[in-house]
Design a protein around this motif. Structure first.
Motif, PDB file in Angstrom:
ATOM      1  N   PRO A 502     -22.649   2.011  26.658  1.00 41.91           N
ATOM      2  CA  PRO A 502     -23.287   2.916  25.695  1.00 41.91           C
ATOM      3  C   PRO A 502     -23.768   2.141  24.460  1.00 41.91           C
ATOM      4  CG  PRO A 502     -20.897   3.186  25.655  1.00 41.91           C
ATOM      5  CD  PRO A 502     -21.200   2.195  26.744  1.00 41.91           C
ATOM      6  N   HIS A 503     -24.843   2.648  23.828  1.00 46.27           N
ATOM      7  CA  HIS A 503     -25.353   1.987  22.626  1.00 46.27           C
ATOM      8  C   HIS A 503     -24.584   2.406  21.392  1.00 46.27           C
ATOM      9  CE1 HIS A 503     -28.544   0.145  24.828  1.00 46.27           C
ATOM     10  NE2 HIS A 503     -28.908   1.321  25.318  1.00 46.27           N
ATOM     11  N   ALA A 504     -23.955   3.569  21.469  1.00 43.63           N
ATOM     12  CA  ALA A 504     -23.194   4.051  20.325  1.00 43.63           C
ATOM     13  C   ALA A 504     -21.927   4.714  20.846  1.00 43.63           C
ATOM     14  CB  ALA A 504     -24.026   5.060  19.536  1.00 43.63           C
ATOM     15  N   CYS A 505     -20.959   4.876  19.963  1.00 42.18           N
ATOM     16  CA  CYS A 505     -19.683   5.481  20.348  1.00 42.18           C
ATOM     17  C   CYS A 505     -19.899   6.918  20.805  1.00 42.18           C
ATOM     18  CB  CYS A 505     -18.730   5.445  19.158  1.00 42.18           C
ATOM     19  SG  CYS A 505     -17.235   6.399  19.425  1.00 42.18           S
ATOM     20  N   PRO A 506     -19.435   7.280  21.984  1.00 43.02           N
ATOM     21  CA  PRO A 506     -19.622   8.641  22.477  1.00 43.02           C
ATOM     22  C   PRO A 506     -18.895   9.675  21.621  1.00 43.02           C
ATOM     23  CG  PRO A 506     -18.599   7.225  24.149  1.00 43.02           C
ATOM     24  CD  PRO A 506     -18.692   6.426  22.904  1.00 43.02           C
ATOM     25  N   ASP A 507     -17.898   9.249  20.847  1.00 43.24           N
ATOM     26  CA  ASP A 507     -17.142  10.201  20.038  1.00 43.24           C
ATOM     27  C   ASP A 507     -17.727  10.395  18.645  1.00 43.24           C
ATOM     28  OD1 ASP A 507     -15.476  10.660  22.083  1.00 43.24           O
ATOM     29  OD2 ASP A 507     -13.653   9.857  21.140  1.00 43.24           O
ATOM     30  N   CYS A 508     -18.103   9.285  17.959  1.00 43.85           N
ATOM     31  CA  CYS A 508     -18.514   9.420  16.562  1.00 43.85           C
ATOM     32  C   CYS A 508     -19.924   8.915  16.299  1.00 43.85           C
ATOM     33  CB  CYS A 508     -17.517   8.721  15.639  1.00 43.85           C
ATOM     34  SG  CYS A 508     -17.636   6.921  15.680  1.00 43.85           S
ATOM     35  N   GLY A 509     -20.576   8.350  17.286  1.00 40.10           N
ATOM     36  CA  GLY A 509     -21.941   7.917  17.098  1.00 40.10           C
ATOM     37  C   GLY A 509     -22.105   6.554  16.442  1.00 40.10           C
ATOM     38  N   ASN A 510     -21.025   5.960  16.018  1.00 36.66           N
ATOM     39  CA  ASN A 510     -21.057   4.630  15.414  1.00 36.66           C
ATOM     40  C   ASN A 510     -21.626   3.620  16.410  1.00 36.66           C
ATOM     41  OD1 ASN A 510     -20.451   2.175  14.216  1.00 36.66           O
ATOM     42  ND2 ASN A 510     -18.222   2.395  14.461  1.00 36.66           N
ATOM     43  N   ALA A 511     -22.518   2.754  15.941  1.00 32.56           N
ATOM     44  CA  ALA A 511     -23.151   1.805  16.862  1.00 32.56           C
ATOM     45  C   ALA A 511     -22.374   0.504  16.973  1.00 32.56           C
ATOM     46  CB  ALA A 511     -24.575   1.515  16.412  1.00 32.56           C
ATOM     47  N   ASP A 512     -21.317   0.359  16.178  1.00 32.72           N
ATOM     48  CA  ASP A 512     -20.584  -0.899  16.180  1.00 32.72           C
ATOM     49  C   ASP A 512     -19.448  -0.876  17.197  1.00 32.72           C
ATOM     50  OD1 ASP A 512     -19.919  -3.424  15.475  1.00 32.72           O
ATOM     51  OD2 ASP A 512     -18.852  -2.868  13.633  1.00 32.72           O
ATOM     52  N   LEU A 513     -19.776  -1.243  18.419  1.00 32.28           N
ATOM     53  CA  LEU A 513     -18.771  -1.286  19.485  1.00 32.28           C
ATOM     54  C   LEU A 513     -18.426  -2.744  19.759  1.00 32.28           C
ATOM     55  CD1 LEU A 513     -20.351   1.320  21.950  1.00 32.28           C
ATOM     56  CD2 LEU A 513     -18.641   1.712  20.151  1.00 32.28           C
ATOM     57  N   VAL A 514     -17.135  -3.056  19.814  1.00 27.57           N
ATOM     58  CA  VAL A 514     -16.758  -4.460  20.018  1.00 27.57           C
ATOM     59  C   VAL A 514     -15.879  -4.633  21.262  1.00 27.57           C
ATOM     60  CG1 VAL A 514     -16.889  -5.083  17.580  1.00 27.57           C
ATOM     61  CG2 VAL A 514     -14.728  -4.214  18.516  1.00 27.57           C
TER      62      VAL A 514
END
Ligand code: ADP
Ligand code: ZN
Ligand code: ZN
Length: 757
Positions: A502-514
């Motif tokens: 995913p490009h963004a967090c499915p829960d909060c929409g934050n794009a910073d996934l590490v």
């Protein structure tokens, strides 16, 4: 009318009775086709009986007796009966699952007529002593045919030019050919020579009997080393065992265990026996087969493993059955091969968990091998650098005989130095310490190889959101989805489910996934960044899906066309890489505090194996272990190469905690879509177990280590007993109660001596 009792591939714990029409000859071990319900099924005749409990109007006649070249031996049927009883698995499914697929079909398996060769009267009259010494291959062929007729394949094993030389011998009139479908071991009355059991402790052909027919021949024995004192002691102990004995050959890596196997086989062959060598890894069989071929070039060696086609497997199985193959090399399923002249069983890397089948008939090939050796009255050798604690304890208590190889066989080869790197006190680069990186750099300049061992494939075991802490869980399982960066996928290694990253967090929409943690792909990319010119090879299940690829990779490694190897346990097993001088171990810590009581034992074995890859030749090896617990006793023991001390400490812990090998276990597992049904079943099973009032501990019903997989809820119930016998008696009483419980929507299994928790 005669009645036969037939094993059929159906999940019922019984045999099925049929009548045999007049004139139809049936013996135990024969395959038959019989009506079952509305179908026709293939089965194996287990016995002939005089009477049946089936009502006369309900009993049906056998449809067909399959005209196979040979029935299954009484010995194999006994072995399968034992397995069915011990592992609580239906007799019919046990018998049929042990056979090659072709034997489960309703086609007869007669061996094709093959051309055989034998000496003519003129050839038999030749005096080999005065035969030209220069015609080496012709002499060999004549000598071989003087013992027994052979087919072309067998003669070709004598020499690459045997085919051409055979033609010469035929044209001279010394050798003649004849076609035969005959099983060479079949007696004129149609029985096989092994259907009569040897007198207890005595086996045809082995051990050597005074004045017997045992003085067969001297096989060619290439490159035989003068054995070290310890090796000689081991070989002598086994060859002089005079019947059943179980030996634990505990030898450090490179101590010459394989050399001991070859010498033992050579002895066995001289006395006319067959040897079975069980190995854990299918990937190792071609390599080992070639190795044994080169050492014993005139011996017919065959292999049995699941990588063979159905046709190949049947062929190899028959080679063993007819006594043509003298050495059978195989993975766990080969423990059920027909071996009429079996005189020795060897289980290499006996501690390896792949000897245990994890579905269907959940047998341990090592344990079945021991039973089989005992049944047959021949020695069995369990070899390992890190024996299982079960076997080690048995050797300590005197049930098995301990044979030790304490030094490396090659002069000058020493054990690698083992060092721990404290990951909290050193600079780290995405999971790899600066110290390790420097050592790798050093190896590259010296044109030596390094191996980084990490037991996780993929890029990172999980993806995390820095905003809300979301983790990439699998929606079908209780586990996490692994990041595969190259493919831009999140993949569940438990159920195979995958999605795009995913490009963004499915829960909060934050794009910073590490990515959190490391897998082989990440290690590979970190190394590629640091050493842009290095040749890096990743070896894991993803990179070796194709069998050929792994063979090519091995060649590259041997040709020193690789600087750094990154791999999982696939790399740890049995491979000999001469240029490898550095092994880095990343991330071993989770096993130190795992809920699985065998995790430390497995880790120790794995690390000894992987460390054994370093410095096999003239160059000393070094092992760096990255850990947050550098003082842990496991690493201490590794550093001092102290298996004995480590095993003693582990055994003491197990004894205190009441774990195997001091107790015997059986695990009932259940899984299903409805949680309440799973628990209802296990709780009822538990109530039934308790009500039997046997001398066993019935533990509580608990969720499995992975409580949900592919949308199935999983739970288990453990039974423990102080002795195997007590456990077996309990299981026999418990089984009918289990069979009576409603479990239609569940997948249930009973696992005896379970390894997985
Ligand atoms: P293991 O199976 O215990 O790891 P191997 O049997 O592969 O060990 O032996 C390691 C190396 O030592 C091999 O290269 C083998 O050829 C060599 N070797 C084994 N026994 C001897 C011996 N008695 N003398 C000389 N070299 C030996
Ligand atoms: Zn989030
Ligand atoms: Zn899943």
């Amino acid at each position: 009318m005669p009645i036969i009792r037939v094993a059929l591939d159906v999940p019922l714990p019984t045999l099925f009775d049929y009548t045999v029409a007049d004139g139809m000859e049936t013996v135990a071990g024969q395959r038959v086709v019989v009506p079952f319900g509305r179908r026709q099924m293939v089965g194996v005749v287990m016995e002939r009986v005089a009477a049946t409990e089936v009502a006369p109007e309900r009993i049906k006649p056998v449809t067909q007796v399959l005209p196979d070249s040979a029935p299954l031996s009484a010995e194999l049927l006994d072995l399968l009966r034992f397995c069915s009883d011990y592992y609580r698995y239906p007799i019919g499914q046990t018998v049929l699952s042990a056979l090659p697929a072709r034997l489960r079909s309703d086609k007869p398996v007669t061996s094709k007529p093959i051309l055989n060769y034998r000496l003519s009267a003129g050839g038999a009259a030749l005096d080999l002593e005065s035969f030209s010494k220069r015609k080496v291959v012709q002499r060999r062929i004549l000598a071989r045919l003087a013992e027994q007729p052979c087919n072309l394949a067998q003669l070709k094993a004598l020499s690459a030019t045997a085919g051409a030389q055979l033609k010469v011998l035929i044209s001279e009139g010394w050798v003649e050919s004849f076609a035969s479908t005959q099983n060479p071991l079949l007696n004129p009355d149609g029985t096989t020579s092994h259907s009569t059991k040897p007198a207890s402790g005595q086996v045809a052909g082995y051990p050597p009997q005074a004045g017997g027919e045992t003085n067969e021949k001297c096989h060619i024995f290439n490159g035989a080393h003068t054995l070290t004192g310890e090796q000689q002691l081991a070989v002598d102990a086994v060859t002089q065992s005079g019947g059943y004995a179980c030996f634990l050959l505990h030898g450090i890596t490179g101590s010459g265990k394989t050399e001991v196997y070859v010498h033992l086989m050579h002895q066995i062959l001289r006395h006319g026996g067959q040897a079975l060598l069980l190995v854990p890894e299918i990937n190792l069989t071609p390599q080992l087969e070639n190795y044994f071929r080169s050492r014993l070039p005139d011996v017919n060696i065959t292999s049995l493993h699941s990588g063979l086609s159905e046709g190949e497997r049947l062929h190899n199985w028959q080679q063993a059955q007819f006594g043509v193959a003298r050495i059978v090399l195989g993975t766990r399923l080969s423990v059920f091969a027909e071996l009429p002249k079996l005189a020795l069983i060897i289980v290499d890397e006996e501690h390896d968990s792949s000897f245990k089948q994890q579905d269907g008939l959940r047998y341990s090939a090592r344990d079945v091998a021991i039973f089989r050796a005992n049944q047959r009255g021949v020695p069995v050798v369990l070899g390992s650098a890190t024996p299982s604690l079960e076997s080690y304890q048995n050797a300590q208590s005197g049930r098995y005989r301990m044979l030790r190889l304490t030094g490396r066989a090659l002069a000058g080869a020493s054990l690698p130095a083992v060092r721990c790197v404290h990951i909290n006190q050193t600079a780290m680069h995405q999971g790899i310490s600066e110290v390790l990186l420097r050592e790798i750099g050093l190896r590259i300049t010296r044109n030596e190889q390094s191996l980084l061992f990490i037991n996780r494939r993929g890029y990172a075991p999980v993806l995390m959101c820095t905003g809300c802490g979301w983790l990439s869980g699998c929606k079908h399982c209780a586990g996490k989805m692994v990041l595969h960066l190259k493919e831009q996928r999140l993949r569940c290694h438990h159920c195979g489910f995958q999605i795009r990253v995913p490009h963004a967090c499915p829960d909060c929409g934050n794009a910073d996934l590490v990515p959190v943690g490391s897998g082989t792909q990440r290690v590979e990319s970190v190394l590629q960044e640091r050493f842009p010119d290095a040749r890096i090879l990743r070896v894991d299940r993803d990179s070796t899906r194709n069998k050929r690829v792994w063979q090519t990779m091995r060649k590259q490694i041997h040709a020193n066309e690789v600087d750094i190897l990154v791999g999982t346990q696939m790399l740890a097993k049995g491979h000999d890489f001469p240029a490898l001088t550095l092994v880095g171990v990343l991330n071993p810590d989770s096993a130190l505090y795992s809920s699985d009581f065998r995790a430390p034992e497995k880790l120790f074995a794995q690390l000894v194996q992987v460390a054994g890859r370093a410095g096999r030749a003239d160059k000393p090896g070094e092992v760096l272990i990255q850990t947050a617990f550098p003082d842990h006793p496991l690493f201490r023991a590794l550093q001092t190469h102290d298996f004995e001390g480590w095993a003693a400490a582990q055994l003491a812990e197990r004894q205190m905690a009441g774990f195997p090998p001091f107790v015997y276990q059986a695990m009932l597992r259940a899984e299903g879509k409805q949680e309440n049904e799973v628990y209802q079943y296990l709780n009822d099973a538990r109530t039934a177990a308790v009500s039997l009032q046997h001398e066993v501990d019935v533990l509580g019903v608990v969720p499995a280590a992975l409580p949900r997989r592919a949308n199935h809820l999983r739970a288990q119930l453990l039974i423990q007993a102080a002795s195997r016998r007590a456990l077996q008696q309990f299981l026999r009483a418990w089984q009918p109660k289990l069979d009576a419980l409603p479990a239609a929507k569940l997948r249930c299994s009973l696992d005896i001596d379970p390894l997985e928790f």
